[in-house]
Structures are given as structure tokens and as C-alpha cells.
Write a protein that holds these residues in place. Sequence first.
Motif, PDB file in Angstrom:
ATOM      1  N   ILE A   1      13.824   1.709 -70.981  1.00  0.00           N
ATOM      2  CA  ILE A   1      13.234   0.591 -70.244  1.00  0.00           C
ATOM      3  C   ILE A   1      12.984   1.022 -68.796  1.00  0.00           C
ATOM      4  N   GLY A   2      11.708   0.994 -68.387  1.00  0.00           N
ATOM      5  CA  GLY A   2      11.380   1.200 -66.970  1.00  0.00           C
ATOM      6  C   GLY A   2      11.708   2.571 -66.442  1.00  0.00           C
ATOM      7  N   THR A   3      11.445   3.602 -67.250  1.00  0.00           N
ATOM      8  CA  THR A   3      11.652   4.960 -66.749  1.00  0.00           C
ATOM      9  C   THR A   3      10.415   5.805 -67.032  1.00  0.00           C
ATOM     10  N   SER A   4      10.109   6.674 -66.045  1.00  0.00           N
ATOM     11  CA  SER A   4       8.912   7.516 -66.179  1.00  0.00           C
ATOM     12  C   SER A   4       9.183   8.716 -67.085  1.00  0.00           C
ATOM     13  N   GLY A   5      10.429   8.936 -67.439  1.00  0.00           N
ATOM     14  CA  GLY A   5      10.755  10.052 -68.335  1.00  0.00           C
ATOM     15  C   GLY A   5      10.406  11.398 -67.716  1.00  0.00           C
ATOM     16  N   THR A   6      10.698  11.526 -66.419  1.00  0.00           N
ATOM     17  CA  THR A   6      10.339  12.790 -65.750  1.00  0.00           C
ATOM     18  C   THR A   6      11.553  13.573 -65.270  1.00  0.00           C
ATOM     19  N   VAL A   7      12.734  12.937 -65.280  1.00  0.00           N
ATOM     20  CA  VAL A   7      13.918  13.606 -64.732  1.00  0.00           C
ATOM     21  C   VAL A   7      14.888  13.930 -65.863  1.00  0.00           C
ATOM     22  N   TYR A   8      15.274  15.194 -65.917  1.00  0.00           N
ATOM     23  CA  TYR A   8      16.210  15.660 -66.955  1.00  0.00           C
ATOM     24  C   TYR A   8      17.630  15.603 -66.421  1.00  0.00           C
ATOM     25  N   PRO A   9      18.630  15.513 -67.268  1.00  0.00           N
ATOM     26  CA  PRO A   9      18.550  15.521 -68.741  1.00  0.00           C
ATOM     27  C   PRO A   9      18.155  14.188 -69.369  1.00  0.00           C
ATOM     28  N   ALA A  10      18.040  13.091 -68.593  1.00  0.00           N
ATOM     29  CA  ALA A  10      17.705  11.779 -69.188  1.00  0.00           C
ATOM     30  C   ALA A  10      16.391  11.859 -69.959  1.00  0.00           C
TER      31      ALA A  10
ATOM     32  N   THR B   1      22.330   4.134 -67.476  1.00  0.00           N
ATOM     33  CA  THR B   1      21.310   3.891 -66.458  1.00  0.00           C
ATOM     34  C   THR B   1      21.185   5.061 -65.498  1.00  0.00           C
ATOM     35  N   GLN B   2      19.953   5.358 -65.127  1.00  0.00           N
ATOM     36  CA  GLN B   2      19.684   6.343 -64.083  1.00  0.00           C
ATOM     37  C   GLN B   2      19.760   5.647 -62.719  1.00  0.00           C
ATOM     38  N   ASN B   3      19.851   4.323 -62.747  1.00  0.00           N
ATOM     39  CA  ASN B   3      19.818   3.545 -61.505  1.00  0.00           C
ATOM     40  C   ASN B   3      21.179   3.563 -60.819  1.00  0.00           C
ATOM     41  N   ILE B   4      21.143   3.450 -59.521  1.00  0.00           N
ATOM     42  CA  ILE B   4      22.403   3.445 -58.745  1.00  0.00           C
ATOM     43  C   ILE B   4      22.681   2.048 -58.181  1.00  0.00           C
ATOM     44  N   ASP B   5      21.834   1.079 -58.559  1.00  0.00           N
ATOM     45  CA  ASP B   5      22.101  -0.298 -58.120  1.00  0.00           C
ATOM     46  C   ASP B   5      23.134  -0.920 -59.061  1.00  0.00           C
TER      47      ASP B   5
ATOM     48  N   THR C   1      10.724   1.514 -57.012  1.00  0.00           N
ATOM     49  CA  THR C   1      10.889   2.637 -57.944  1.00  0.00           C
ATOM     50  C   THR C   1      10.694   3.923 -57.139  1.00  0.00           C
ATOM     51  N   PHE C   2      10.603   5.041 -57.809  1.00  0.00           N
ATOM     52  CA  PHE C   2      10.460   6.335 -57.122  1.00  0.00           C
ATOM     53  C   PHE C   2       9.025   6.816 -57.152  1.00  0.00           C
ATOM     54  N   ARG C   3       8.437   6.772 -58.347  1.00  0.00           N
ATOM     55  CA  ARG C   3       7.158   7.474 -58.535  1.00  0.00           C
ATOM     56  C   ARG C   3       5.953   6.540 -58.639  1.00  0.00           C
TER      57      ARG C   3
ATOM     58  N   GLY D   1       4.374  -3.769 -70.866  1.00  0.00           N
ATOM     59  CA  GLY D   1       4.360  -5.004 -70.073  1.00  0.00           C
ATOM     60  C   GLY D   1       5.563  -5.010 -69.151  1.00  0.00           C
ATOM     61  N   PRO D   2       5.660  -6.016 -68.274  1.00  0.00           N
ATOM     62  CA  PRO D   2       6.784  -6.062 -67.326  1.00  0.00           C
ATOM     63  C   PRO D   2       8.106  -6.275 -68.049  1.00  0.00           C
ATOM     64  N   ALA D   3       9.134  -5.622 -67.574  1.00  0.00           N
ATOM     65  CA  ALA D   3      10.447  -5.677 -68.242  1.00  0.00           C
ATOM     66  C   ALA D   3      10.967  -7.111 -68.352  1.00  0.00           C
TER      67      ALA D   3
ATOM     68  N   ILE E   1      25.220  18.096 -61.438  1.00  0.00           N
ATOM     69  CA  ILE E   1      25.448  17.739 -62.844  1.00  0.00           C
ATOM     70  C   ILE E   1      25.605  16.225 -62.980  1.00  0.00           C
ATOM     71  N   PRO E   2      24.815  15.601 -63.854  1.00  0.00           N
ATOM     72  CA  PRO E   2      24.936  14.153 -64.052  1.00  0.00           C
ATOM     73  C   PRO E   2      26.333  13.765 -64.525  1.00  0.00           C
ATOM     74  N   MET E   3      26.696  12.512 -64.322  1.00  0.00           N
ATOM     75  CA  MET E   3      28.033  12.020 -64.661  1.00  0.00           C
ATOM     76  C   MET E   3      28.080  11.532 -66.119  1.00  0.00           C
ATOM     77  N   HIS E   4      29.309  11.536 -66.668  1.00  0.00           N
ATOM     78  CA  HIS E   4      29.584  10.922 -67.977  1.00  0.00           C
ATOM     79  C   HIS E   4      28.754  11.534 -69.104  1.00  0.00           C
ATOM     80  N   MET E   5      28.378  12.807 -68.980  1.00  0.00           N
ATOM     81  CA  MET E   5      27.499  13.407 -70.003  1.00  0.00           C
ATOM     82  C   MET E   5      28.169  13.464 -71.370  1.00  0.00           C
ATOM     83  N   GLU E   6      29.475  13.682 -71.442  1.00  0.00           N
ATOM     84  CA  GLU E   6      30.111  13.754 -72.775  1.00  0.00           C
ATOM     85  C   GLU E   6      30.005  12.416 -73.483  1.00  0.00           C
TER      86      GLU E   6
HETATM   87  C1  BV8 Z   1      20.650  18.712 -63.820  1.00  0.00           C
HETATM   88  C2  BV8 Z   1      19.581  10.121 -57.359  1.00  0.00           C
HETATM   89  C3  BV8 Z   1      21.884  20.451 -64.870  1.00  0.00           C
HETATM   90  C4  BV8 Z   1      19.935   8.697 -57.282  1.00  0.00           C
HETATM   91  C5  BV8 Z   1      18.067  11.232 -58.849  1.00  0.00           C
HETATM   92  C6  BV8 Z   1      12.275  21.991 -64.697  1.00  0.00           C
HETATM   93  C7  BV8 Z   1      12.200  21.460 -65.962  1.00  0.00           C
HETATM   94  C8  BV8 Z   1      13.173  20.559 -66.419  1.00  0.00           C
HETATM   95  C9  BV8 Z   1      14.204  20.188 -65.601  1.00  0.00           C
HETATM   96  C10 BV8 Z   1      14.266  20.689 -64.334  1.00  0.00           C
HETATM   97  C11 BV8 Z   1      13.311  21.587 -63.874  1.00  0.00           C
HETATM   98  N1  BV8 Z   1      13.653  21.909 -62.608  1.00  0.00           N
HETATM   99  C12 BV8 Z   1      14.786  21.235 -62.257  1.00  0.00           C
HETATM  100  C13 BV8 Z   1      15.161  20.501 -63.299  1.00  0.00           C
HETATM  101  C14 BV8 Z   1      16.344  19.631 -63.379  1.00  0.00           C
HETATM  102  C15 BV8 Z   1      16.135  18.349 -62.565  1.00  0.00           C
HETATM  103  C16 BV8 Z   1      14.853  17.658 -62.986  1.00  0.00           C
HETATM  104  O1  BV8 Z   1      14.806  17.022 -64.015  1.00  0.00           O
HETATM  105  N2  BV8 Z   1      13.796  17.777 -62.155  1.00  0.00           N
HETATM  106  C17 BV8 Z   1      12.547  17.111 -62.515  1.00  0.00           C
HETATM  107  C18 BV8 Z   1      11.897  16.538 -61.267  1.00  0.00           C
HETATM  108  C19 BV8 Z   1      11.669  18.114 -63.237  1.00  0.00           C
HETATM  109  N3  BV8 Z   1      17.265  17.512 -62.884  1.00  0.00           N
HETATM  110  C20 BV8 Z   1      18.418  17.646 -62.212  1.00  0.00           C
HETATM  111  O2  BV8 Z   1      18.569  18.373 -61.251  1.00  0.00           O
HETATM  112  C21 BV8 Z   1      19.584  16.850 -62.749  1.00  0.00           C
HETATM  113  N4  BV8 Z   1      20.694  17.716 -62.913  1.00  0.00           N
HETATM  114  O3  BV8 Z   1      19.683  18.968 -64.503  1.00  0.00           O
HETATM  115  O4  BV8 Z   1      21.825  19.435 -63.848  1.00  0.00           O
HETATM  116  C22 BV8 Z   1      22.683  19.921 -65.993  1.00  0.00           C
HETATM  117  C23 BV8 Z   1      22.115  19.006 -66.904  1.00  0.00           C
HETATM  118  C24 BV8 Z   1      22.886  18.537 -67.949  1.00  0.00           C
HETATM  119  C25 BV8 Z   1      24.205  18.949 -68.076  1.00  0.00           C
HETATM  120  C26 BV8 Z   1      24.742  19.847 -67.148  1.00  0.00           C
HETATM  121  C27 BV8 Z   1      23.989  20.328 -66.106  1.00  0.00           C
HETATM  122  C28 BV8 Z   1      19.976  15.746 -61.785  1.00  0.00           C
HETATM  123  C29 BV8 Z   1      18.895  14.693 -61.778  1.00  0.00           C
HETATM  124  C30 BV8 Z   1      19.345  13.472 -60.940  1.00  0.00           C
HETATM  125  C31 BV8 Z   1      18.596  13.452 -59.677  1.00  0.00           C
HETATM  126  N5  BV8 Z   1      18.902  12.202 -58.954  1.00  0.00           N
HETATM  127  N6  BV8 Z   1      18.301  10.233 -58.020  1.00  0.00           N
HETATM  128  C32 BV8 Z   1      18.962   7.943 -56.441  1.00  0.00           C
HETATM  129  O5  BV8 Z   1      18.668   8.383 -55.319  1.00  0.00           O
HETATM  130  O6  BV8 Z   1      18.545   6.877 -56.920  1.00  0.00           O
HETATM  131  S1  BV8 Z   1      16.640  11.252 -59.763  1.00  0.00           S
HETATM  132  C33 BV8 Z   1      15.740   9.829 -59.607  1.00  0.00           C
HETATM  133  O7  BV8 Z   1      14.749   9.861 -60.679  1.00  0.00           O
HETATM  134  C34 BV8 Z   1      16.515   8.569 -59.840  1.00  0.00           C
HETATM  135  O8  BV8 Z   1      17.834   8.788 -60.302  1.00  0.00           O
HETATM  136  C35 BV8 Z   1      15.736   7.908 -60.943  1.00  0.00           C
HETATM  137  O9  BV8 Z   1      16.538   7.103 -61.666  1.00  0.00           O
HETATM  138  C36 BV8 Z   1      15.270   9.086 -61.708  1.00  0.00           C
HETATM  139  C37 BV8 Z   1      14.235   8.819 -62.744  1.00  0.00           C
HETATM  140  O10 BV8 Z   1      13.223   7.995 -62.175  1.00  0.00           O
HETATM  141  P1  BV8 Z   1      12.892   6.606 -62.914  1.00  0.00           P
HETATM  142  O11 BV8 Z   1      14.120   5.777 -62.924  1.00  0.00           O
HETATM  143  O12 BV8 Z   1      12.234   6.885 -64.203  1.00  0.00           O
HETATM  144  O13 BV8 Z   1      11.900   5.939 -61.874  1.00  0.00           O
HETATM  145  P2  BV8 Z   1      10.353   6.300 -61.656  1.00  0.00           P
HETATM  146  O14 BV8 Z   1       9.958   5.716 -60.348  1.00  0.00           O
HETATM  147  O15 BV8 Z   1      10.126   7.748 -61.917  1.00  0.00           O
HETATM  148  O16 BV8 Z   1       9.606   5.501 -62.828  1.00  0.00           O
HETATM  149  C38 BV8 Z   1       9.662   4.083 -62.829  1.00  0.00           C
HETATM  150  C39 BV8 Z   1       9.059   3.633 -64.153  1.00  0.00           C
HETATM  151  O17 BV8 Z   1       9.180   2.216 -64.248  1.00  0.00           O
HETATM  152  C40 BV8 Z   1       7.586   3.967 -64.306  1.00  0.00           C
HETATM  153  O18 BV8 Z   1       7.361   4.524 -65.591  1.00  0.00           O
HETATM  154  C41 BV8 Z   1       6.884   2.606 -64.166  1.00  0.00           C
HETATM  155  O19 BV8 Z   1       5.730   2.531 -64.979  1.00  0.00           O
HETATM  156  C42 BV8 Z   1       7.948   1.684 -64.683  1.00  0.00           C
HETATM  157  N7  BV8 Z   1       7.883   0.315 -64.156  1.00  0.00           N
HETATM  158  C43 BV8 Z   1       7.599  -0.073 -62.886  1.00  0.00           C
HETATM  159  N8  BV8 Z   1       7.685  -1.424 -62.805  1.00  0.00           N
HETATM  160  C44 BV8 Z   1       8.043  -1.879 -64.024  1.00  0.00           C
HETATM  161  C45 BV8 Z   1       8.170  -0.771 -64.903  1.00  0.00           C
HETATM  162  N9  BV8 Z   1       8.506  -0.905 -66.201  1.00  0.00           N
HETATM  163  C46 BV8 Z   1       8.714  -2.160 -66.660  1.00  0.00           C
HETATM  164  N10 BV8 Z   1       8.619  -3.267 -65.885  1.00  0.00           N
HETATM  165  C47 BV8 Z   1       8.286  -3.165 -64.577  1.00  0.00           C
HETATM  166  N11 BV8 Z   1       8.176  -4.270 -63.829  1.00  0.00           N
END
Ligand code: BV8
Length: 235
Positions: free
Chosen positions: A182-191, A98-102, A26-28, A224-226, A162-167
Motif C-alpha cells: 500500500i502506497g509504496t513506489s517499490g524502489t527501495v530494497y530490501p522492501a 512499514t517503511q514509514n517512520i511515522d 512522500t519521497f518520490r 486509487g487513493p489509499a 541494515i533494515p530492522m527486524h529482518m528475521e
Molecule cells: C540495505 C529512512 C543491505 C527513513 C529510507 C542497487 C540495487 C538495489 C539495491 C541497492 C542498490 N544500491 C543500493 C541499494 C540498497 C539501497 C536501495 O535500495 N537503494 C535504492 C535507492 C536503489 N537500500 C539500502 O541501503 C537499505 N539497506 O540494503 O542494507 C541489507 C539488506 C538486507 C539485509 C541486510 C543488509 C536501507 C534502505 C532504507 C533507507 N531509508 N528512509 C526516512 O527518512 O523516512 S528509504 C525511504 O524510501 C523511506 O524509508 C521510504 O519509506 C522508502 C520507500 O519509499 P516509499 O515509502 O515507497 O515512498 P515513495 O515516495 O517512493 O512512494 C510513495 C508511493 O505512494 C508512490 O508510489 C505514490 O504513487 C504512492 N501514493 C502517493 N499518494 C498516495 C499513494 N498511494 C495511495 N494513496 C495515496 N494517497
Amino acid sequence: MTQPHPAERIVVLTGAGISRESGLETFRDADGLWSRHDINDVCTPEGFQRDPMLVSRFYNGRRAELAHVEPNAAHRALAYLEQAARDGRWDGEILIVTQNIDDLHERAGSRNVVHMHGELRRLRCMSCGATPEWLDDYLPQTPCPACHRPTLRPDIVWFGEIPMHMERIQAALAACDRFVTIGTSGTVYPAAGFIAEVRDHADTLDINLEAPAIPALFDRTLVGPATRMVPQWVA
Ligand code: BV8
């Protein structure tokens, strides 16, 4: 567990956690990718501009891992639900955003999948826009198969892009009856903002190893685990 009931339109938002038990990082999480890589270096267009070789190596390494991992029970449970709709055993519909690239959702059999942050298996030419499928290592000087210019990049959405397929995603969110994360930290927007868009018209469920940061955002949470919780939910 709540079973999807007839005529339900489900949108599932998956993050890196759904692929964790397949062996992808994962990332975080403490041992996640961002513990060893600076986001600004490998996940921004500026980082790619500064050091395309570093970014290419980062994504080549993650692409190589795809050959050594398999979909897990969570991916398969979601694919089962879609197959049930295709076979007429369930008259609902499911879209995986999916936010995943796999490619584990697709390899589990899911077809209704939208990769809002792009895909590891694809490159994009910055000159002609071609998006060739790519399974091996590529280098910044690798010529584009279509226009032969050395202007390929990962077909990935980096921070600030800009994320893909937003429409399509927004339309599905507006029409859904049930929204499951499922399995996202909910920290990256717009997701991370999707939950706020659906709360007024859809039943919401979060499946994660940990409780959500703001539990009140969800009608229900399964902690719990996915691989255990998703099959239970789908069953
Ligand atoms: C955009 C590339 C404009 C691919 C990634 C201030 C406030 C709000 C927003 C912003 C801000 N400043 C900047 C922004 C915008 C920014 C943003 O959100 N920043 C954040 C950090 C604040 N976003 C952008 O720039 C986006 N673009 O906003 O453009 C726009 C928007 C809409 C329309 C037009 C224009 C672009 C964001 C994309 C960035 N690319 N990655 C790659 O390399 O993989 S982001 C990266 O984080 C990945 O894509 C990943 O998918 C994504 C989210 O992470 P998660 O998938 O949630 O993974 P994480 O590790 O965080 O969490 C894992 C979770 O799984 C945990 O909760 C854990 O508990 C759980 N888990 C672990 N094991 C298990 C489990 N759960 C179940 N079972 C298990 N076994």
C-alpha cells in the motif's frame, strides 16, 4: 472487493503513500521530500557524519509534523482488521511491515507493526545503544539520557544501513497467504524485493494511486487513493 477469508495470514507492506492523505509528504512524488533534500545529505550515515545538525533539523522537522496529523481511513481500516482478529470476528492474522517512520499505524490502533526503517519518535545512542523515545527537537550535542554522552542519532535506517527486524519480516513473508503493498513506489530494497519472495506462495495485491511499474508482479492491483481503496479491500 476481495475480503480476507478465514485462516488467512496477511502481510501488508506500507510506504509513504498511506500517510499522504494524513498530510505527510512522500519521497518520490513531484512535491516529495527528495525534491527539496539531497538523499546523500540527510538519509545516509555519511551525511550525518558530515553535518549532524542538518540531519537533526531534517528529522526534527518531520517529527514536529506528527503532532499535526492524524491517522486516516486507510490506517484505521488495517487497525480494524487486526481488532477483528483480536475479537475473534476473523480468524486470520495481519502483520504490518512499514517503511514509514511515522506513528500513524499505532495511533490508528494497530499493534502488529514492524518499522523496518526505524521510527521518528525514537533516538539511538551510538555509545551505549539506549533508544530513548523522543518527541521534541534534539541536537547532536543533546546528552543521552542513559550515559549522558552527546552521541544520540535518529533511530532511523539510512541508505547503506541494515533494515530492522529482518528475521521477523522474512519469517512472516515465508508464511503468508496474502501480501498487500500500500502506497509504496517499490524502489527501495530490501522492501522492494519482498514481492519476488512471496509471489510463488501468496496472493499479491498492490494498492496505489498509480499502477505498479511491473503490473505482472501482482495478482491484482487497486488503483486509487489509499483512504478509499484500503477500506474497500478490508470491508
Ligand atoms: C540495505 C529512512 C543491505 C527513513 C529510507 C542497487 C540495487 C538495489 C539495491 C541497492 C542498490 N544500491 C543500493 C541499494 C540498497 C539501497 C536501495 O535500495 N537503494 C535504492 C535507492 C536503489 N537500500 C539500502 O541501503 C537499505 N539497506 O540494503 O542494507 C541489507 C539488506 C538486507 C539485509 C541486510 C543488509 C536501507 C534502505 C532504507 C533507507 N531509508 N528512509 C526516512 O527518512 O523516512 S528509504 C525511504 O524510501 C523511506 O524509508 C521510504 O519509506 C522508502 C520507500 O519509499 P516509499 O515509502 O515507497 O515512498 P515513495 O515516495 O517512493 O512512494 C510513495 C508511493 O505512494 C508512490 O508510489 C505514490 O504513487 C504512492 N501514493 C502517493 N499518494 C498516495 C499513494 N498511494 C495511495 N494513496 C495515496 N494517497
